[in-house]
Design a protein around this motif. Sequence first.
Motif, mmCIF file in Angstrom:
data_model
loop_
_atom_site.group_PDB
_atom_site.id
_atom_site.type_symbol
_atom_site.label_atom_id
_atom_site.label_comp_id
_atom_site.label_asym_id
_atom_site.label_seq_id
_atom_site.Cartn_x
_atom_site.Cartn_y
_atom_site.Cartn_z
ATOM 1 N N ARG A 1 0.800 -1.208 0.000
ATOM 2 C CA ARG A 1 0.000 0.000 0.000
ATOM 3 C C ARG A 1 0.848 1.279 0.000
ATOM 4 N NH1 ARG A 1 -1.981 3.595 3.461
ATOM 5 N NH2 ARG A 1 -0.879 2.648 5.208
ATOM 6 N N ILE A 2 1.919 1.239 0.780
ATOM 7 C CA ILE A 2 2.735 2.453 0.891
ATOM 8 C C ILE A 2 3.862 2.486 -0.110
ATOM 9 C CG2 ILE A 2 2.200 2.644 3.351
ATOM 10 C CD1 ILE A 2 4.985 1.593 3.944
ATOM 11 N N GLU A 3 4.043 1.396 -0.806
ATOM 12 C CA GLU A 3 5.146 1.353 -1.767
ATOM 13 C C GLU A 3 5.025 2.449 -2.813
ATOM 14 O OE1 GLU A 3 8.722 0.200 -3.358
ATOM 15 O OE2 GLU A 3 7.747 -0.431 -1.505
ATOM 16 N N PRO A 4 3.861 2.688 -3.412
ATOM 17 C CA PRO A 4 3.776 3.756 -4.425
ATOM 18 C C PRO A 4 4.183 5.135 -3.867
ATOM 19 C CG PRO A 4 1.839 2.353 -4.523
ATOM 20 C CD PRO A 4 2.560 1.936 -3.298
ATOM 21 N N THR A 5 3.785 5.384 -2.604
ATOM 22 C CA THR A 5 4.137 6.691 -2.009
ATOM 23 C C THR A 5 5.640 6.833 -1.836
ATOM 24 O OG1 THR A 5 2.019 6.726 -0.852
ATOM 25 C CG2 THR A 5 3.733 8.223 -0.050
ATOM 26 N N LEU A 6 6.236 5.742 -1.337
ATOM 27 C CA LEU A 6 7.689 5.793 -1.161
ATOM 28 C C LEU A 6 8.392 5.908 -2.490
ATOM 29 C CD1 LEU A 6 8.128 3.060 1.621
ATOM 30 C CD2 LEU A 6 8.166 5.554 1.883
ATOM 31 N N ARG A 7 7.868 5.173 -3.454
ATOM 32 C CA ARG A 7 8.502 5.234 -4.776
ATOM 33 C C ARG A 7 8.347 6.628 -5.373
ATOM 34 N NH1 ARG A 7 6.753 0.854 -6.244
ATOM 35 N NH2 ARG A 7 4.808 1.509 -7.189
ATOM 36 N N GLU A 8 7.207 7.252 -5.140
ATOM 37 C CA GLU A 8 6.996 8.591 -5.663
ATOM 38 C C GLU A 8 7.926 9.598 -4.985
ATOM 39 O OE1 GLU A 8 3.345 11.841 -6.162
ATOM 40 O OE2 GLU A 8 2.998 9.864 -5.245
ATOM 41 N N GLN A 9 8.124 9.387 -3.705
ATOM 42 C CA GLN A 9 9.040 10.286 -3.003
ATOM 43 C C GLN A 9 10.468 10.098 -3.472
ATOM 44 O OE1 GLN A 9 8.480 9.652 1.155
ATOM 45 N NE2 GLN A 9 6.451 10.675 1.218
ATOM 46 N N ARG B 1 10.628 17.570 -4.334
ATOM 47 C CA ARG B 1 9.544 17.748 -3.391
ATOM 48 C C ARG B 1 10.011 17.493 -1.963
ATOM 49 N NH1 ARG B 1 4.088 14.609 -4.537
ATOM 50 N NH2 ARG B 1 4.199 16.032 -6.335
#
Length: 605
Positions: free
Chosen positions: A75-83, A89
């Motif tokens: 679930r949090i992988e996309p957020t971490l990858r985006e960061q 940012r």
Amino acid sequence: MSEPQLIRCPSCGATHRVLLSAQPIVDVICTYPIVIYRGEVCRNLDREPPEESLSADRRACEAERLLTNIRERERIEPTLREQRNDPRRAQETLVEDTSRRAEAELLTLRDELDAELTAVTLLHEFSTRLLASPDLQPLLEEILNGIIALQNADFGTVQLYNPRTRALEIAVQRGFQQDFLNYFSSGHEDGYACGRALHRRERVIIEDVQSDPEFEPHREIAAAAGFRAMQSTPLFSRSGEPLVVLSTHFRQPRRPPVRELRLTDLYAIQVAQVIERKRAEENLRRSEAYLAEGKRLSHTGSWSWNVSTGEFFWSQEVFRIFGLDPAKTKPSYELFLQWVHPEDRPRVEQTINKMTVERRDGALDYRLVLPDGSMRHLHAGARPVVNISSGPEYIGVVMDVTDRHQATAALEKAFEEISILKDRLYHENLPPGEEIDRTSMFEEIVGSSPAVRAVLSRVAKVAPMDSTVLITGETGTGKELIARAIHKRSRRAGRAFVAFDCAGIPSSLIASELFGHEKGAFTGAQQRRVGRFELAEGGTLFLDEIAELPAETQVAFLRVLQEREFERVGGSRPIFIDVRIIAAATGTWRMPSPRAPSGWTCSID
């Protein structure tokens, strides 16, 4: 539905992105004892040794937990990858967080600086009011107002230290009743908080008087006065001498903040400096007043003169001595010389020029002629001082010694009169064998012959008159007795009768004996001597053997007869006399005669 996963192929070694369901993952977990998932080692409880095996429910729970973790990571992988894919940012976020923290710190610092500025402004206002206080009592009231406002106190006192009694005395106070002031009218070193602060030479803080053991003897009066907390701050001079103690009192128990204590210390330093300076100014004013009064009483003024610039300074007493108005007169060297007596001016200028050239001390006496024509006698002294900025300078004093000069002249005159009277008294008390008649030695003339009666008749006629008399007769016929009789029956009978034998004195000494001489008039004249004319002042002078007077003495004698004045030998001041002359000559010659002096008015044979 699971997210696509990267799988490394065992045959080719390449990484492939495949979509796996949850079941294969469960099978893998149940098959291998240890599973590495995304770089983390996970224990496979299903493949553990028998002694560590768990129940089926436990294995299911553990598998569910692992699946939950895997789903959370997915679930949090996309957020971490985006960061990770967007570092800008992340940087902006970091900058924004840092800015917020810095802004918060700056706001805090600004609040602190505003508080400091307010405190410093308050201290500046207090200092301004302190400096504006002309006397010590208003100054102490301003000090009390300042410390009360600075600490937001309810009561306060300022106690001055009396070095004579070694005690604190309340000078000003606010908020206390008379009972409290009477109780703490003076605080010694062993007294309450103020005395303790003075003795320890440090601030004493009592947060609650009810719990302070050293304040126990004073709790009742504190409760009556209505305070629970207090501060006492002692102030000392730069030399360490006690000055005052500032005390503030509060209705409620209170612990002062650090900032307040720091500001109190700054205020105390300023107060100590101002009080010390005020006391120094008062002592200076008192000394100046004493000095001015001393100058006025002694008629002494001070002055200074810058030789290079010509600038003069005169004290008020110098202006008074010169009779000038300080508001209308600018002192100068030329003005000073203008008032000096013309006869003294060359000597004064010569002395001043010599002093300035040699740069030495000097003193001189001179006379001053005032605008109204009166004259004063002055004594001045000066000493050179070194002035690096403006060159050589002289500082001196001038003293009006007119009264002293007049008193000295009067004293000298009095001593002179005393000396004359002393000599006269001495001669008036000489034995009759010398030359002065005394009342107790009066002898009557006895005889009844016609010749004696004729002589006595002439004596009676001549005696009341004030004319000069010449008596002639042979030696031993009583010429001096007749002269005494004339004197006793004249208006001068109460004064001296002085007899002088002109033939019994060397001719060189006759003038000195008759007219007297000054000290140093001739060899052996060690002191001034009064002559016979001065001794007979107001009386009668009998000159026996008048014909023996030297010719040079007769000239001076003639002036005495005509002008009634003479000068002592060696003197220059005329002396006026009132003396009756009776002369005697041996023989039967009558006036006029070439041997007899002129100016006689009567003769008795």
